[in-house]
Design a protein around this motif. Sequence first.
Motif, mmCIF file in Angstrom:
data_model
loop_
_atom_site.group_PDB
_atom_site.id
_atom_site.type_symbol
_atom_site.label_atom_id
_atom_site.label_comp_id
_atom_site.label_asym_id
_atom_site.label_seq_id
_atom_site.Cartn_x
_atom_site.Cartn_y
_atom_site.Cartn_z
ATOM 1 N N GLU A 165 4.809 7.358 2.903
ATOM 2 C CA GLU A 165 6.055 7.001 3.585
ATOM 3 C C GLU A 165 5.803 6.552 5.018
ATOM 4 N N SER A 166 4.949 7.277 5.719
ATOM 5 C CA SER A 166 4.683 6.983 7.134
ATOM 6 C C SER A 166 3.290 6.378 7.263
ATOM 7 N N ILE A 167 3.243 5.049 7.129
ATOM 8 C CA ILE A 167 1.951 4.350 7.127
ATOM 9 C C ILE A 167 1.184 4.569 8.426
ATOM 10 N N PHE A 168 1.867 4.432 9.558
ATOM 11 C CA PHE A 168 1.191 4.526 10.856
ATOM 12 C C PHE A 168 1.151 5.976 11.341
ATOM 13 N N SER A 169 0.520 6.811 10.547
ATOM 14 C CA SER A 169 0.395 8.231 10.879
ATOM 15 C C SER A 169 -0.786 8.809 10.106
ATOM 16 N N LYS A 170 -1.052 10.084 10.299
ATOM 17 C CA LYS A 170 -2.148 10.741 9.589
ATOM 18 C C LYS A 170 -1.909 10.784 8.083
ATOM 19 N N GLU A 171 -0.657 10.584 7.686
ATOM 20 C CA GLU A 171 -0.358 10.546 6.254
ATOM 21 C C GLU A 171 -1.158 9.447 5.560
ATOM 22 N N PHE A 172 -1.515 8.405 6.290
ATOM 23 C CA PHE A 172 -2.302 7.320 5.709
ATOM 24 C C PHE A 172 -3.611 7.851 5.134
ATOM 25 N N ILE A 173 -4.184 8.852 5.791
ATOM 26 C CA ILE A 173 -5.447 9.437 5.335
ATOM 27 C C ILE A 173 -5.207 10.640 4.440
ATOM 28 N N ILE A 189 0.839 -1.204 0.000
ATOM 29 C CA ILE A 189 0.000 0.000 0.000
ATOM 30 C C ILE A 189 0.869 1.248 0.000
ATOM 31 N N SER A 190 1.929 1.217 0.781
ATOM 32 C CA SER A 190 2.851 2.349 0.853
ATOM 33 C C SER A 190 3.428 2.667 -0.521
ATOM 34 N N PHE A 191 3.817 1.614 -1.239
ATOM 35 C CA PHE A 191 4.414 1.792 -2.567
ATOM 36 C C PHE A 191 3.379 2.295 -3.575
ATOM 37 N N ILE A 192 2.224 1.665 -3.586
ATOM 38 C CA ILE A 192 1.184 2.008 -4.576
ATOM 39 C C ILE A 192 0.627 3.399 -4.336
ATOM 40 N N GLU A 193 0.452 3.764 -3.072
ATOM 41 C CA GLU A 193 -0.183 5.051 -2.742
ATOM 42 C C GLU A 193 0.835 6.152 -2.443
ATOM 43 N N ASP A 194 2.119 5.820 -2.493
ATOM 44 C CA ASP A 194 3.188 6.780 -2.214
ATOM 45 C C ASP A 194 3.033 7.382 -0.813
ATOM 46 N N GLU A 225 -7.917 -0.363 -4.234
ATOM 47 C CA GLU A 225 -9.328 -0.382 -3.814
ATOM 48 C C GLU A 225 -9.450 -0.598 -2.307
ATOM 49 N N ILE A 226 -8.671 -1.539 -1.780
ATOM 50 C CA ILE A 226 -8.699 -1.800 -0.332
ATOM 51 C C ILE A 226 -8.294 -0.550 0.434
ATOM 52 N N TYR A 227 -7.229 0.090 -0.021
ATOM 53 C CA TYR A 227 -6.767 1.315 0.634
ATOM 54 C C TYR A 227 -7.871 2.375 0.646
ATOM 55 N N ASN A 228 -8.505 2.603 -0.488
ATOM 56 C CA ASN A 228 -9.556 3.631 -0.579
ATOM 57 C C ASN A 228 -10.734 3.313 0.332
ATOM 58 N N LEU A 229 -11.068 2.035 0.460
ATOM 59 C CA LEU A 229 -12.181 1.659 1.332
ATOM 60 C C LEU A 229 -11.820 1.853 2.810
ATOM 61 N N ILE A 230 -10.575 1.573 3.166
ATOM 62 C CA ILE A 230 -10.136 1.801 4.551
ATOM 63 C C ILE A 230 -10.204 3.288 4.875
ATOM 64 N N VAL A 231 -9.656 4.105 3.977
ATOM 65 C CA VAL A 231 -9.669 5.559 4.187
ATOM 66 C C VAL A 231 -11.095 6.086 4.225
ATOM 67 N N LYS A 232 -11.957 5.556 3.349
ATOM 68 C CA LYS A 232 -13.360 5.983 3.339
ATOM 69 C C LYS A 232 -14.015 5.718 4.693
ATOM 70 N N GLY A 233 -13.744 4.554 5.252
ATOM 71 C CA GLY A 233 -14.300 4.210 6.563
ATOM 72 C C GLY A 233 -13.778 5.109 7.659
ATOM 73 N N MET A 234 -12.500 5.428 7.590
ATOM 74 C CA MET A 234 -11.898 6.310 8.596
ATOM 75 C C MET A 234 -12.469 7.721 8.502
ATOM 76 N N LYS A 235 -12.564 8.204 7.295
ATOM 77 C CA LYS A 235 -13.079 9.568 7.103
ATOM 78 C C LYS A 235 -14.548 9.686 7.496
ATOM 79 N N LYS A 260 -2.219 11.873 3.110
ATOM 80 C CA LYS A 260 -1.087 11.816 2.170
ATOM 81 C C LYS A 260 -0.189 13.052 2.276
ATOM 82 N N GLU A 261 -0.251 13.689 3.440
ATOM 83 C CA GLU A 261 0.640 14.816 3.724
ATOM 84 C C GLU A 261 1.737 14.343 4.672
#
Length: 379
Positions: A284-292, A277-282, A335-345, A294-295
């Motif tokens: 760097e810090s997966i376990f942070s707010k960047e996951f949602i 996911i980190s590679f596909i979505e660019d 798709e999995i990444y977008n669904l996770i973020v959608k749920g979080m948001k 991308k900053e």
Amino acid sequence: MESNASDFDKWKCSVTKNTYYFEQVCNLIKLGNTNKPNGIVVEPDYQREYKFNKEKESSIIESLLLNIPIPIIYLSLNTEKDNVLLNVIDGSHRLRAMYRYRNNQYSLTKLKILKDLEGIKYDNLPLNIKNKLDYKTQINVEIIDVSKNEELEYEVFTRFNQSTNPLSKQELNEVIYRSEFSLWVKEELIEFLYKKPVFVTMFKCTEKRRKDKTINYYLYSCLGYAYSGLIEGKNDTPFYVERFMNQMKKVRGKECENKKIKIKDFILGLLEFYRKISFIEDIESIFSKEFITKEKPEGNHGFLISFLIPLTLIYDYLLFKGVLKRDLSDDNYHEIYNLIVKGMKAVKFGEFGGISSTSYHVQKKCIDSVKSSISHLKL
């Protein structure tokens, strides 16, 4: 309520006072380094990593030369063992500073009084000062007999460090919940993971975090939540860490070996899933707010327990559902990444506004929302 007399016998400390000269104590440490009888073991498995710098080490040597008292060294003695050694309960850093100096591993630096010795190693000391250090400088020790109760050694160590607090919470955890499993995590699993760049990057491994066992705490947090799930009313990560470590303390033998295999596989799987996911979505810090967002996070915000919790539990959920057993394409991961973020948001996860980010209600709300979102996954 009356106390059990046998408890007094079991836990009462039998202490013998002794005095070693500097040369003697260094020779005993040398024996201990090779596990030879009567040697002093300065690094028993519960001791923390060495943190003294050369200035602090030099201060110890200067104090010894000036006969300024240093705190008593506490050792444990177990005469029931075939190979009788003296484990250092308190004073490991002081003894290591002495041994390192006598073996020319550093030069004296930033001395406050003995300025003429600045920059001098042991071998280059004036003969009269070297002899004074070796044969007139006394090191006071107290030896605690733990022959009838091995656990007394760890109890004394814990109490010393709870009162003086030189250890981090996780360093103390690893003494209190010391087990076959915890020693494997500390001596094998962590070392194995440190060789993997993905682990170093995701868990934001620094030398300081490694030494004070913060990285161990992060790993145990991940495992604690994965193996317990969210428990209603339990809001603090230390509860999950200590609960998991206590559970694993009871696991031994073949059962422990099986747990090690499963846990290693779980961690490697989690790292690989989020690496993709980190590679596909660019990110760097997966376990942070960047996951949602991308900053890129600033400062120490590159690793947040509040994000480790849901992302660990979401990975575990995807495993349970069998989603990760399939041969997933980059589009599937996207798709999995977008669904996770959608749920979080959907529940404004990450916008904590003063509410505890690890609280049961915040995390449960997030997990439930993400699970609902993932239910629309089309594979």
